[in-house]
Design a protein around this motif. Structure first.
Motif, PDB file in Angstrom:
ATOM      1  N   THR A   1     -72.076  94.641 -63.708  1.00 36.79           N
ATOM      2  CA  THR A   1     -72.873  93.563 -63.137  1.00 36.79           C
ATOM      3  C   THR A   1     -72.610  92.281 -63.918  1.00 36.79           C
ATOM      4  OG1 THR A   1     -74.849  93.810 -64.520  1.00 36.79           O
ATOM      5  CG2 THR A   1     -74.679  95.238 -62.584  1.00 36.79           C
ATOM      6  N   ARG A   2     -72.743  91.162 -63.238  1.00 33.11           N
ATOM      7  CA  ARG A   2     -72.530  89.887 -63.903  1.00 33.11           C
ATOM      8  C   ARG A   2     -73.795  89.400 -64.588  1.00 33.11           C
ATOM      9  NH1 ARG A   2     -69.396  87.350 -67.046  1.00 33.11           N
ATOM     10  NH2 ARG A   2     -68.811  85.227 -66.536  1.00 33.11           N
ATOM     11  N   PHE A   3     -74.957  89.830 -64.087  1.00 36.82           N
ATOM     12  CA  PHE A   3     -76.221  89.269 -64.554  1.00 36.82           C
ATOM     13  C   PHE A   3     -77.169  90.366 -65.026  1.00 36.82           C
ATOM     14  CE2 PHE A   3     -74.595  86.427 -61.185  1.00 36.82           C
ATOM     15  CZ  PHE A   3     -74.407  85.280 -61.944  1.00 36.82           C
ATOM     16  N   PRO A   4     -78.126  89.984 -65.860  1.00 46.58           N
ATOM     17  CA  PRO A   4     -79.159  90.927 -66.273  1.00 46.58           C
ATOM     18  C   PRO A   4     -80.204  91.062 -65.166  1.00 46.58           C
ATOM     19  CG  PRO A   4     -79.544  88.806 -67.309  1.00 46.58           C
ATOM     20  CD  PRO A   4     -78.249  88.677 -66.562  1.00 46.58           C
ATOM     21  N   PRO A   5     -80.956  92.156 -65.158  1.00 46.07           N
ATOM     22  CA  PRO A   5     -81.939  92.382 -64.091  1.00 46.07           C
ATOM     23  C   PRO A   5     -83.284  91.725 -64.391  1.00 46.07           C
ATOM     24  CG  PRO A   5     -81.820  94.306 -65.482  1.00 46.07           C
ATOM     25  CD  PRO A   5     -80.816  93.338 -66.040  1.00 46.07           C
ATOM     26  N   ASP A   6     -83.271  90.526 -64.938  1.00 44.98           N
ATOM     27  CA  ASP A   6     -84.510  89.841 -65.295  1.00 44.98           C
ATOM     28  C   ASP A   6     -84.313  88.328 -65.186  1.00 44.98           C
ATOM     29  OD1 ASP A   6     -83.201  89.034 -67.742  1.00 44.98           O
ATOM     30  OD2 ASP A   6     -83.656  91.015 -68.560  1.00 44.98           O
ATOM     31  N   GLU A   7     -85.314  87.576 -65.649  1.00 49.29           N
ATOM     32  CA  GLU A   7     -85.303  86.123 -65.460  1.00 49.29           C
ATOM     33  C   GLU A   7     -84.180  85.427 -66.227  1.00 49.29           C
ATOM     34  OE1 GLU A   7     -87.854  87.233 -68.891  1.00 49.29           O
ATOM     35  OE2 GLU A   7     -87.771  87.840 -66.773  1.00 49.29           O
ATOM     36  N   ARG A   8     -83.547  86.106 -67.179  1.00 51.52           N
ATOM     37  CA  ARG A   8     -82.432  85.490 -67.883  1.00 51.52           C
ATOM     38  C   ARG A   8     -81.280  85.130 -66.942  1.00 51.52           C
ATOM     39  NH1 ARG A   8     -80.280  89.611 -71.851  1.00 51.52           N
ATOM     40  NH2 ARG A   8     -81.101  91.058 -70.281  1.00 51.52           N
ATOM     41  N   ALA A   9     -81.235  85.772 -65.787  1.00 50.42           N
ATOM     42  CA  ALA A   9     -80.155  85.523 -64.833  1.00 50.42           C
ATOM     43  C   ALA A   9     -80.212  84.108 -64.273  1.00 50.42           C
ATOM     44  CB  ALA A   9     -80.203  86.545 -63.697  1.00 50.42           C
ATOM     45  N   GLY A  10     -81.395  83.472 -64.315  1.00 53.29           N
ATOM     46  CA  GLY A  10     -81.489  82.066 -63.953  1.00 53.29           C
ATOM     47  C   GLY A  10     -81.551  81.754 -62.474  1.00 53.29           C
ATOM     48  N   HIS A  11     -81.545  82.746 -61.614  1.00 56.18           N
ATOM     49  CA  HIS A  11     -81.538  82.545 -60.158  1.00 56.18           C
ATOM     50  C   HIS A  11     -82.034  83.851 -59.552  1.00 56.18           C
ATOM     51  CE1 HIS A  11     -80.234  81.726 -56.098  1.00 56.18           C
ATOM     52  NE2 HIS A  11     -79.380  80.760 -56.411  1.00 56.18           N
ATOM     53  N   GLY A  12     -82.932  83.768 -58.597  1.00 52.85           N
ATOM     54  CA  GLY A  12     -83.465  84.979 -57.982  1.00 52.85           C
ATOM     55  C   GLY A  12     -82.388  85.864 -57.387  1.00 52.85           C
ATOM     56  N   HIS A  13     -81.347  85.244 -56.797  1.00 51.59           N
ATOM     57  CA  HIS A  13     -80.257  86.034 -56.230  1.00 51.59           C
ATOM     58  C   HIS A  13     -79.486  86.766 -57.332  1.00 51.59           C
ATOM     59  CE1 HIS A  13     -79.940  83.029 -52.587  1.00 51.59           C
ATOM     60  NE2 HIS A  13     -81.147  83.550 -52.726  1.00 51.59           N
ATOM     61  N   HIS A  14     -79.277  86.080 -58.459  1.00 47.54           N
ATOM     62  CA  HIS A  14     -78.563  86.706 -59.580  1.00 47.54           C
ATOM     63  C   HIS A  14     -79.318  87.943 -60.069  1.00 47.54           C
ATOM     64  CE1 HIS A  14     -76.595  82.592 -60.758  1.00 47.54           C
ATOM     65  NE2 HIS A  14     -76.146  83.063 -59.615  1.00 47.54           N
ATOM     66  N   THR A  15     -80.618  87.755 -60.307  1.00 44.65           N
ATOM     67  CA  THR A  15     -81.436  88.878 -60.769  1.00 44.65           C
ATOM     68  C   THR A  15     -81.410  90.018 -59.772  1.00 44.65           C
ATOM     69  OG1 THR A  15     -82.897  87.291 -61.880  1.00 44.65           O
ATOM     70  CG2 THR A  15     -83.740  89.526 -61.580  1.00 44.65           C
ATOM     71  N   ALA A  16     -81.547  89.667 -58.486  1.00 45.29           N
ATOM     72  CA  ALA A  16     -81.573  90.684 -57.435  1.00 45.29           C
ATOM     73  C   ALA A  16     -80.280  91.491 -57.412  1.00 45.29           C
ATOM     74  CB  ALA A  16     -81.809  90.022 -56.084  1.00 45.29           C
ATOM     75  N   SER A  17     -79.138  90.835 -57.617  1.00 46.02           N
ATOM     76  CA  SER A  17     -77.872  91.569 -57.577  1.00 46.02           C
ATOM     77  C   SER A  17     -77.835  92.655 -58.647  1.00 46.02           C
ATOM     78  CB  SER A  17     -76.697  90.606 -57.745  1.00 46.02           C
ATOM     79  OG  SER A  17     -76.620  90.075 -59.058  1.00 46.02           O
ATOM     80  N   ALA A  18     -78.388  92.375 -59.836  1.00 42.24           N
ATOM     81  CA  ALA A  18     -78.400  93.368 -60.907  1.00 42.24           C
ATOM     82  C   ALA A  18     -79.404  94.476 -60.625  1.00 42.24           C
ATOM     83  CB  ALA A  18     -78.713  92.687 -62.239  1.00 42.24           C
ATOM     84  N   VAL A  19     -80.585  94.095 -60.152  1.00 39.21           N
ATOM     85  CA  VAL A  19     -81.613  95.098 -59.820  1.00 39.21           C
ATOM     86  C   VAL A  19     -81.078  96.059 -58.760  1.00 39.21           C
ATOM     87  CG1 VAL A  19     -83.883  95.430 -58.776  1.00 39.21           C
ATOM     88  CG2 VAL A  19     -83.549  93.614 -60.471  1.00 39.21           C
ATOM     89  N   LEU A  20     -80.454  95.516 -57.734  1.00 45.40           N
ATOM     90  CA  LEU A  20     -79.937  96.350 -56.651  1.00 45.40           C
ATOM     91  C   LEU A  20     -78.806  97.247 -57.136  1.00 45.40           C
ATOM     92  CD1 LEU A  20     -79.944  93.683 -53.809  1.00 45.40           C
ATOM     93  CD2 LEU A  20     -81.424  95.687 -53.956  1.00 45.40           C
ATOM     94  N   ALA A  21     -77.945  96.738 -58.002  1.00 47.79           N
ATOM     95  CA  ALA A  21     -76.848  97.556 -58.518  1.00 47.79           C
ATOM     96  C   ALA A  21     -77.384  98.749 -59.305  1.00 47.79           C
ATOM     97  CB  ALA A  21     -75.926  96.701 -59.390  1.00 47.79           C
TER      98      ALA A  21
END
Length: 853
Positions: free
Chosen positions: A168-188
């Motif tokens: 994954t490119r992003f962490p599954p939390d607010e550190r990702a900086g964008h709701g879509h970014h966070t969502a991509s990690a959570v979904l993965a």
């Protein structure tokens, strides 16, 4: 009909059963597309890849989120099957190369990703998620996307691709900086567990089976953790900047070429040389020690019966002669025969596809199919030309060509001898029920966060398959192979040379409304123009009409149309009278009736050098805005930025718009305009602005109005203290909730009262967002007109700032007029009319008396 340049024995009595047998013999076609011959270094790398059974799936949210260096390294150094799964197509972003937004921009960015994958060697997947714009939290993202639907799509891609490792490119939390970014990690992470569950989405399991990846890691870095290094617990470090002698580049250099395909986002990158460590932090599954593929069997022994394959591949690699790649053909054919004996699996099919392509590469077999027209309508005949050449001494015979949509099912006996060009033509009618070629995810109306894709087999695919492709069956050393060849249109440009575009199936007639929005500022009728264009090879005669809301009228109600040949078009005008029932926004449609059948598709094309030609076929529609709007002044100067539709909106209001070239921005010319508008991100994209900005500010000082639309606070082409008369500090502040409350801070300001009264209600119906990149600090000379914020955040007051400077007005606004005006948002039109009219306010009565004295 088949026309041959040379005489060959032909037999058209071949049955479909024979073709089916040939197809069974080849589970994957040798090639698809007008592939150009790779050099032998690339062939040698492909041979090495045959011996590696490893796979990696990279997961993020948008085009340009992916780490192209990781994809390049995994595919070309570790020789793993590598892919990128992007949640969205980037539809909600900005566009630095043109005015396309939303669905059109998503199509551009899809093609940019595919262009990137052609360079770094990865595959590309998508979910059905629509990029609805910047999201500040994952809760909002899942609410708009529909979490269950997108989670199912992610699982589907994992089961289809069957990766060993997921990054994954992003962490599954607010550190990702964008709701879509966070969502991509959570979904993965959630899909990592569900992909192997037989009970989750059993319909998918029937098609792909269940699959459990070995591990999932996050591709972290010093942007998330400044202290990270190879000794950080739970972190795997891999040097992905190494050099590939066969390719003649480092992986960082290749990655830069790949990333530079994201041209609509201004992501041109320079190649780096030297070591480039990448850091990966553990999320779930089996932990790795020093390498992401630790403990994973990446040899042929992972496949039942594969132990017989491994020595055959090793022999191919050892005996490959770069100057004579055709020497490898017998061993490749033998390898293919042995692979066909293996039980069906992802790895068998994946490697068979690689072997089939290698056979074509080592033969130097060129197969191309071109049409005499770029567009054909169902039922029409197509003349298509075949070009084939076998550039090797290995005997090759074309034994059949077949396409169901064209009714082609012919046996042949064409011997393709070394470097002898074979040319022939066929002419066949396209079946009348053939579907159109518009992008599959845009064929149906869609929700703000989710595309409508009725056919589940299309989910995950980056684009449509070819509109027409012909299966060419060749015989080599007694074995039959199929080259699935797409039909293209090709021409020669006097400057650029040979060019091509996809062949496409379209309706027989297009009907385009002349503009996306029609503003009716009063009850008077207005001309609505329609362009009718034929794509039919025969003359068409029909009737065009508008589809109007209740109580709206057009004169005449319909207009007969006759067009003589393909490509010709006719402009027709209707005089439209708005409803007397009051103000509002309404939908307008248009259609052409041909022999009792209504056609309501318009045509939109996108042409940029870095992506293939794109055609969209949306329904012919526009917005009707009936709102009492007044404006002052006559001529507006517009200086382009990254591209937006503001000039069209200003013309809609009745202004004459002078789209000024850089050399036209002179003090003398500025005296001729009532206001000047800078396009979005003009300060970021127009390097000449720094030279004529003093003239613009002088124009304001002498009584003019300058409206500066949003810019980002990085990559400015002008010093930060040179673009405005008083200091402004641009920030990343934005309000993404398009329905958020707008509080009026200066209700008596002229911009909110002349010539139209502006209230908070004028922000009803805005789309995607309120605005972006608002200033967070400004000189007291500015008046802030509005306050707004997203839920739970502090007020943002910098969306619209106006300062009196000398006799004129300077306006800086981050409000998203570039999105609202093309969507026909009435309040946006009223407010922009007021800004453009600032210099035309009536003077106070006492001022008039003073001047009279």
């Amino acid at each position: 009909m088949i026309l041959l340049r040379r005489t060959y024995l032909m037999n058209k009595s071949v049955t479909k059963k024979l073709f089916t047998i040939a197809l069974v013999l080849c589970t994957a076609c040798i090639a698809q597309g007008q592939s150009r011959q790779p050099n032998t270094a690339a062939i040698q790398l492909k041979l090495k890849k045959l011996n590696v059974l490893a796979s990696m799936l990279y997961v993020a949210a948008h085009p340009d989120d992916e780490n192209t260096r990781a994809i390049t390294f995994m595919g070309n150094d570790r020789l793993a099957a590598s892919a990128y799964l992007s949640m969205t197509r980037g539809d909600g972003g900005q566009n630095l190369i043109g005015s396309e937004l939303r669905d059109q921009l998503g199509l551009i960015r899809t093609q940019e990703l595919l262009a990137a994958r052609k360079i770094d060697g990865g595959r590309q997947f998508f979910t059905r998620a629509n990029d609805f714009g910047f999201s500040k939290n994952v809760t909002e993202t899942f609410a708009i996307w529909g979490k269950d639907e997108i989670l199912g799509d992610v699982v589907r891609v994992m089961r289809q691709f069957q990766p060993d490792i997921i990054l994954t490119r992003f962490p599954p939390d607010e550190r990702a900086g964008h709701g879509h970014h966070t969502a991509s990690a959570v979904l993965a992470i959630e899909a990592f567990d569900l992909a192997g569950n037989q009970d989750y989405k059993p319909d998918q399991v029937k098609v792909f089976g269940a699959w459990q990846p070995t591990r999932i890691y996050m591709n972290t870095g010093r942007f998330f953790d400044q202290s990270i290094n190879e000794n950080t617990p739970g972190v795997v470090m891999m040097n992905m900047g190494t050099y590939n002698a066969l390719l003649g580049k480092s992986y960082s250099e290749i990655a830069a070429d790949s990333r530079s395909q994201h041209k609509s986002q201004g992501f041109g990158s320079s190649g780096r040389r030297g070591d480039s460590p990448e850091f990966f932090v553990y999320l779930k599954g089996q932990k790795a020690d020093k390498d992401l593929f630790d403990g994973i069997n990446t040899t042929w022994t992972r496949v039942k019966g594969g132990e017989k394959i491994q020595p055959l591949v090793e022999k191919l690699i050892q005996e490959f002669v770069p100057e004579k790649p055709h020497n490898s053909i017998p061993d490749l054919i033998n390898l293919r025969k042995q692979m066909m004996l293996l039980a069906p699996s992802v790895w068998r099919d994946r490697k068979l596809e690689e072997v089939n392509q290698l056979i074509q590469d080592c033969l130097g077999l060129f197969v191309e199919l071109t049409s005499n027209q770029p567009w054909i309508t169902p039922g029409e005949p197509i003349t298509h030309s075949f070009e084939m050449v076998n550039r090797s001494p290995v005997p090759v015979r074309l034994v059949s060509i077949q396409n169901k949509a064209l009714g082609i099912d012919s046996t042949m006996a064409l011997d393709l001898t070394n470097n002898k060009l074979t040319l022939f033509k066929t002419k066949k009618p396209l079946q009348s029920g053939a579907g159109y070629s518009d992008p599959y995810w845009l064929r149906e109306d869609h929700l703000p966060g989710l595309f409508t894709v009725p056919d589940p087999s299309l989910i995950g695919k980056p684009e449509n398959g070819p509109a027409v492709s012909i299966a060419c069956t060749f015989e080599i050393n007694g074995e039959k192979f199929i080259v699935d060849t797409p039909l293209i249109y090709k021409w020669t440009d006097p400057v650029k040379g040979e060019l091509s575009r996809p062949f496409e199936i379209v309706p027989p007639v297009f009907i385009n409304l002349s503009q996306p929005v029609y503003v009716f500022p009063d009850a008077r009728p207005k001309v609505v123009s329609v362009l009718v264009k034929s794509s039919s090879g025969e003359a068409i005669t029909g009737t065009a009409k508008l589809i109007l809301p209740a109580d709206w009228k057009s004169e005449p109600a319909s207009i007969p149309v006759t067009i003589g040949k393909r490509g010709e078009e006719k402009k027709i005008d209707f005089l439209v009278t708005p409803s007397p029932r009051g103000e509002g926004s309404f939908a307008l449609g248009a259609e052409v009736d041909l022999q009792g059948k209504a056609y309501n598709r318009s045509v939109e094309t996108i042409a940029y050098d870095h992506i293939p030609f794109q055609t969209l076929l949306p329904k012919a529609k526009a917005s009707l805005v009936r709102v009492n709007i007044r404006k002052e002044g006559q001529v507006i100067g517009y200086i382009a930025g990254a591209g937006d539709e503001t000039p069209a909106a200003l013309r809609n209001l009745g202004y004459e718009v002078w789209e000024m070239k850089n050399d036209e921005v002179t003090p003398e010319n500025l005296k001729r305009v009532d206001a000047v508008v800078l396009g979005v991100r003009a300060l970021n994209t127009n390097e000449r602005l720094r030279y004529f900005m003093p003239d613009l500010l002088k124009y304001v000082e002498q009584g003019g109005t300058l409206i500066t639309q949003y810019n980002t606070n990085f990559d400015l082409e002008i010093d930060k203290d040179k673009f405005s008369p008083y200091p402004i500090n641009m920030s990343r502040d934005r309000v993404t909730e398009e329905n958020s409350e707008v509080r009026v801070l200066a209700p008596d300001h002229p911009a909110l009262n002349f010539p139209n009264k502006i209230t908070g209600e004028d922000f009803n119906g805005w789309v995607q967002e309120r605005g972006l990149y608002f200033p967070d600090k400004w000189d007291p000379a500015y008046t802030a007109l509005f306050s707004m914020n997203d839920t739970g955040e502090s007020p943002k007051n910098g969306s619209l700032l106006i300062a009196k400077y000398g006799k004129g007005h300077y306006v800086y606004t981050g409000l998203s007029f570039f999105r609202e005006l093309p969507e026909g948002v009435a309040g946006a039109y009223k407010l922009f009319a007021n800004l453009a009219s600032l210099g035309k306010q009536p003077k106070p009565q006492n001022q008039k008396v003073k001047n009279a004295k």
